[in-house]
Design an enzyme around this catalytic site. Structure first.
Site, PDB file in Angstrom:
ATOM      1  CE1 TYR A 230       0.237   1.916   4.250  1.00  0.00           C
ATOM      2  CE2 TYR A 230       0.597  -0.430   4.611  1.00  0.00           C
ATOM      3  CZ  TYR A 230       0.683   0.893   5.055  1.00  0.00           C
ATOM      4  OH  TYR A 230       1.208   1.189   6.283  1.00  0.00           O
ATOM      5  CB  CYS A 231       1.771   3.833  -1.713  1.00  0.00           C
ATOM      6  SG  CYS A 231       0.843   3.703  -3.259  1.00  0.00           S
ATOM      7  CB  THR A 232      -0.244   8.377  -0.689  1.00  0.00           C
ATOM      8  OG1 THR A 232       0.884   8.489   0.169  1.00  0.00           O
ATOM      9  CG2 THR A 232      -1.238   9.482  -0.362  1.00  0.00           C
TER      10      THR A 232
END
Length: 242
Positions: free
Chosen positions: A183-185
């Site tokens: 996951y990331c922004t």
């Protein structure tokens, strides 16, 4: 009520005319008085832009008139002031730098898990529907993780995203036999990371569809998240929704 709209989106898609598009989009965004950053490369585009709501929506509609960009997955927010001071539209080699040309998300996307399913897995003790342990892998820079992250997520203290391949080599044993959710922004880094892990032989790899921003939008109260979501503008961080 907030007076300005903020829109963020990306798409990996072949854009051989990236240089021409850069000039076209700069002119149209400037005419609409938008602020923020738009990156364009032959592998796609990535932007976070803000402005008066009607002007921003008109610009987005014109952008998506290009069949290659139709139906963009856009995250929308409102803010009481413009969170950007300038408009920057840049031509890049990659819309998110990994320095691994064999990774081509515009050709094939890694499997994704949506926010509701991930919440359900975490609610049931961190196991997926096949009974495997779920490991959340944060693909953001270390200082972003420090602002907020999913509970128990792996943090490899990346200084920059292009460090990810080397970090995987150091830590891959911890991922074996588990369902890995990167996951990331907003989804762009975890998409490339998931593809790289697949190519490196990690068997069960997913990306969080739409990233943290979509998780904030799609779940009630963003359960299993702690802190704020760091963003690269004057807001600095988004609070977990209540």
């Amino acid at each position: 009520m907030p007076d300005f709209a903020v829109a963020a989106a990306y798409r990996f898609v072949d854009l051989p005319d990236a240089a021409e598009l850069r000039e076209q989009w700069f002119q149209s965004a400037q005419a609409a008085a938008l602020k923020g950053t738009l990156l364009v490369a032959t592998e796609g585009l990535n932007f976070t832009l803000a402005g008066e709501p009607a002007a921003l929506e008109a610009w987005l509609a014109a952008l998506q008139a290009d069949a290659r960009l139709a139906g963009l997955d856009i995250k929308r927010h409102r803010h009481d002031s413009l969170p950007f001071r300038h408009l920057r539209v840049k031509l890049k080699n990659e819309i998110i730098r990994m320095n691994q040309p064999v990774v081509r998300p515009q050709a094939a996307r890694a499997p994704a898990v949506d926010a509701a399913t991930l919440q359900r897995w975490l609610d049931q003790g961190g196991r997926d529907d096949a009974g495997r342990d779920v490991v959340l892998l944060d693909t953001r820079n270390g200082f972003e993780v420090d602002a907020g992250a999913f509970e128990g997520a792996l943090d490899w203290r990346l200084a920059k995203f292009s460090d990810f391949p080397a970090a995987l080599e150091q830590h891959r044993e911890a991922l074996q036999g588990k369902t890995v959710v990167s996951y990331c922004t907003g989804g762009i880094r975890c998409e490339k990371a998931a593809l790289w892990m697949q190519q490196a032989g990690i068997e069960h790899v997913l990306q969080l569809d739409g990233g943290i921003l979509r998780y904030f939008e799609a779940t009630t109260g963003a359960p299993h998240w702690q802190g704020r979501c760091f963003v690269f503008d004057e807001r600095e961080g988004l609070e977990r929704p209540t």
